[in-house]
Motif scaffolding. Structure first.
Motif, short mmCIF file in Angstrom:
data_model
loop_
_atom_site.label_atom_id
_atom_site.label_comp_id
_atom_site.label_asym_id
_atom_site.label_seq_id
_atom_site.Cartn_x
_atom_site.Cartn_y
_atom_site.Cartn_z
N VAL A 104 0.83 -1.21 0.00
CA VAL A 104 0.00 0.00 0.00
C VAL A 104 0.87 1.26 0.00
N GLY A 105 1.88 1.28 0.87
CA GLY A 105 2.78 2.42 0.91
C GLY A 105 3.51 2.59 -0.41
N GLY A 106 3.97 1.47 -0.99
CA GLY A 106 4.69 1.52 -2.26
C GLY A 106 3.82 2.04 -3.39
N LEU A 107 2.57 1.57 -3.44
CA LEU A 107 1.66 2.05 -4.49
C LEU A 107 1.38 3.54 -4.29
N GLY A 108 1.19 3.94 -3.04
CA GLY A 108 0.96 5.36 -2.76
C GLY A 108 2.14 6.20 -3.18
N ALA A 109 3.36 5.74 -2.81
CA ALA A 109 4.56 6.49 -3.17
C ALA A 109 4.69 6.59 -4.68
N THR A 110 4.39 5.49 -5.38
CA THR A 110 4.50 5.48 -6.84
C THR A 110 3.49 6.43 -7.47
N MET A 166 2.35 4.50 9.87
CA MET A 166 3.35 3.80 9.07
C MET A 166 3.15 4.11 7.58
N LEU A 167 1.89 4.10 7.15
CA LEU A 167 1.61 4.22 5.71
C LEU A 167 1.86 5.63 5.18
N LEU A 168 1.39 6.64 5.91
CA LEU A 168 1.40 7.99 5.34
C LEU A 168 2.80 8.52 5.06
N PRO A 169 3.76 8.41 6.00
CA PRO A 169 5.10 8.92 5.64
C PRO A 169 5.76 8.09 4.55
N SER A 170 5.32 6.84 4.39
CA SER A 170 5.93 5.99 3.38
C SER A 170 5.63 6.45 1.96
N VAL A 171 4.56 7.24 1.79
CA VAL A 171 4.21 7.67 0.44
C VAL A 171 5.05 8.87 -0.02
#
Lengths: 305, 324
Positions: A104-110, A166-171
């Motif tokens: 999820v984080g990876g897709l968001g970052a992408t 965890m998810l939000l800063p990962s994006v």
């Protein structure tokens, strides 16, 4: 030994034949030996992990680490991951958490990197240079220095022990933005975009139907980089999660290591080893499957400019 | 068809603009001012990222700076303390010995790793190794291994009593080697990090070397240049930007050293003090000591040290004309 000359690989077709360098006989053998030695160094810990995942607790310590010993206990060790350690099957909860955060984080970052990279590469708007410089300055900020500040904000905002923490800063991936901007500039022709505009296509449609398909190889690299980064992240989840069920594998295995050593509960070691193996296998598998995305010029583009 | 588009070619100004743009090799360089609508669209594409950047990087940093100016006490609550936390951090021998240790670590680890990576990238690029493709894949595998797992594996392998490498050292006549002793723990961590990152650096250098034009190398061969001159005199200068960038990225990474020493300290408490690196200092001050304000000050100082080193290296490179 076969004397058949090695067939040139497709991608090595343009290589200068080795014999033109006028090297002494045996040079290739010598360098191949050196590469083999480094390959052994590289594979040794992995081999250790595989070998020792088959040992029971006593042999894990007493037998020689680089060879098999005693009863074959792999399945016993593996099944121990499902129960009796920190509650039933918590390891697989951690595995699931890790995959969830990473994907999820990876897709968001992408997604964010693709949008921003496209915006910076194809549009000139007031302040675009300043904004891009700001994004690139973020590259300099060490993750370690940002983790504690995030923790302090989370403590105020109620994001401690929240998956959003965890998810939000990962994006946020400044590297991803830089990669995508470079990639879009090189691989999405401006004439194509202008032609679509003349045909009356809206900007969103141009992005989705014209630019995005051309950006796929770049997107894959950004996605892989982001997934690996999140999968391997240790400091942030270590700081913000205190609830066992939210841990990713890195924090969980770190906890097991600490507990196995400090509490003297050596029975945890076989589970730790097999748990490490199960952590490594998905990512290495993913890499071997998609490694052509690492070979392209994109990583180079990311650093050579 | 939408006749209201301003960027439509044909009429003089817009047409000239688009022709000028097409003549440019890189679209994003030398942009001309375009329609206001397009500007709004361009900006809106970047909004999600910029918002996330502000919320999860800039706001936390600002809040950490704010926090670092206060001190919390069990009795008396939180009060403004000015630069006290910075004074305490900068005056702390523990903090500085950690900084010095990571700098020493970086000064050894990065050049050794880059030399190994460049060496293998070069011999793979020249085709001096049979099965280079297989080797490149193998070398890259550790990149996919989380640092926590890598550190656990290496801790077992180097463990003073039962570690297989320790046993091999003994069998080979080196006696009782303790890789976790205060003398050897830093070299051990250097080996672990070299194991983790050499392949990644090698792949990037290999890709850079592949882009050196073939005719440049061929003319060097025709001039009778020996191989080491082709490598050091022709190829190395052409991949210099890549090397400098790797130097830069590895330095930022090295100064944040955290995971490997922490995991090693689980195996042998005495090997790694709680302030062994600046990142461990921050972690243990915050989580272990509960001194969040002091830890915030240390995080700000570490961030500034890294930004200063990065900026200095950028300016240095710019002064030498390596970066535009």
């Amino acid at each position: 030994m076969s004397t058949t000359p090695v067939r040139g690989r497709r991608r090595d077709d343009d290589m200068i034949p080795v014999k033109l360098y006028g090297l002494p006989r045996g040079t290739v053998t010598f360098f191949t030996t050196l590469a083999t030695l480094f390959a052994i160094f590289t594979l040794l810990p992995i081999a250790w992990l595989v070998i020792n995942s088959t040992k029971n607790q006593a042999n894990l310590f007493e037998s020689f680490g680089f060879w098999f010993a005693g009863p074959f206990e792999f399945f016993h060790n593996f099944s121990s991951l499902f129960h009796n350690l920190d509650g039933d099957g918590v390891y697989f909860q951690w595995l699931g958490n890790t995959a969830f955060y990473a994907v999820v984080g990876g897709l968001g970052a992408t997604a964010l990197s693709a949008l921003a990279g496209y915006g910076f590469a194809c549009f000139d708007f007031r302040g675009s240079r300043a904004l891009f410089s700001l994004a690139m300055a973020a590259l300099l900020v060490p993750i370690t220095a940002i983790t504690l500040p995030l923790y302090l904000v989370y403590a105020k905002a109620g994001l401690i022990n929240s998956i959003w923490g965890m998810l939000l800063p990962s994006v946020v991936s400044p590297v991803g933005v830089y990669l995508m901007r470079t990639y879009v500039a090189a691989s999405v022709p401006r004439e194509l975009i202008d032609a679509a505009r003349i045909d009356g296509a809206g900007e969103v449609r141009i992005f989705l139907t014209i630019a995005l398909p051309l950006m796929v190889p770049g997107l894959m690299t950004v996605l892989l980089l982001a997934i690996v980064g999140i999968w391997n992240n240790y400091f942030l989840p270590l700081l913000i999660f205190s609830q066992n069920k939210l841990y990713p594998l890195t924090v969980g295995l770190g906890l097991w290591t600490q507990r196995a050593q400090n509490s003297g509960d050596a029975s945890m070691f076989p589970a730790l080893v097999v748990g490490g193996l199960v952590t490594v296998v998905p990512l290495v598998g993913l890499f071997l499957m998609v490694q052509r995305y690492w070979r392209g010029g994109l990583l180079l583009g990311s650093i050579a400019n | 068809m939408n006749p209201s588009r301003t960027a439509r070619p044909g009429p003089a100004p817009a047409g000239a603009e688009s022709a000028a743009r097409q003549a440019l090799p890189r679209p994003q360089i030398g942009r001309t001012r375009r329609g206001r609508r397009e500007g709004v669209h361009g900006a809106s594409f970047t909004v999600p990222f910029m918002v996330a950047l502000v919320l999860f990087m800039i706001v936390p940093l600002a809040y950490a700076i704010y926090n670092s100016l206060y001190t919390s006490r069990l009795i008396g609550g939180t009060s403004f303390s000015g630069l006290d936390n910075y004074r305490q951090t900068l005056g702390s021998g523990d903090f500085w010995s950690g900084v010095v240790r990571t700098v020493v670590y970086a000064v050894i680890q990065i050049p050794v790793m880059l030399v190994i990576a460049f060496f293998f990238a070069t011999i793979f690029d020249l085709g001096l190794v049979k099965g280079g493709r297989v080797f490149r894949t193998i070398f890259f595998i550790p990149f996919a291994v989380p640092a926590v797992v890598g550190a656990v594996m290496w801790s077992f392998i180097l463990e003073p009593q039962f570690g297989p490498v320790t046993r091999l050292a003994k069998a080979l006549g080196f006696g009782e080697v303790n890789f976790f002793s205060s003398n050897l723990v830093l070299p051990s961590i250097i080996v672990i990090v070299i194991w983790e990152w050499t392949g990644y650096n090698m792949v990037i250098l290999y890709t850079a070397l592949k882009s050196v034009p073939r005719d440049v190398v061929e003319s060097a061969i025709l001039d009778g240049a020996p191989l080491h001159r082709i490598i050091l005199g022709v190829k190395l200068p052409m991949v210099r930007p890549a090397i400098v960038m790797l130097l830069f990225l590895n330095t930022i990474g090295a100064l944040q050293l955290f995971t490997e020493p922490l995991i090693l300290s689980y195996f042998q408490n005495s090997a790694i003090s709680i302030n062994w690196t600046p990142a461990l200092y921050i972690y243990n001050t915050a989580v272990g000591g509960g001194q969040y304000n002091l830890a915030a000050a240390a995080a700000v100082v570490l961030g500034l040290v890294i930004v200063a080193i990065s900026t200095a290296s950028l300016l240095f490179r710019r002064s030498k004309g390596e970066v535009s």
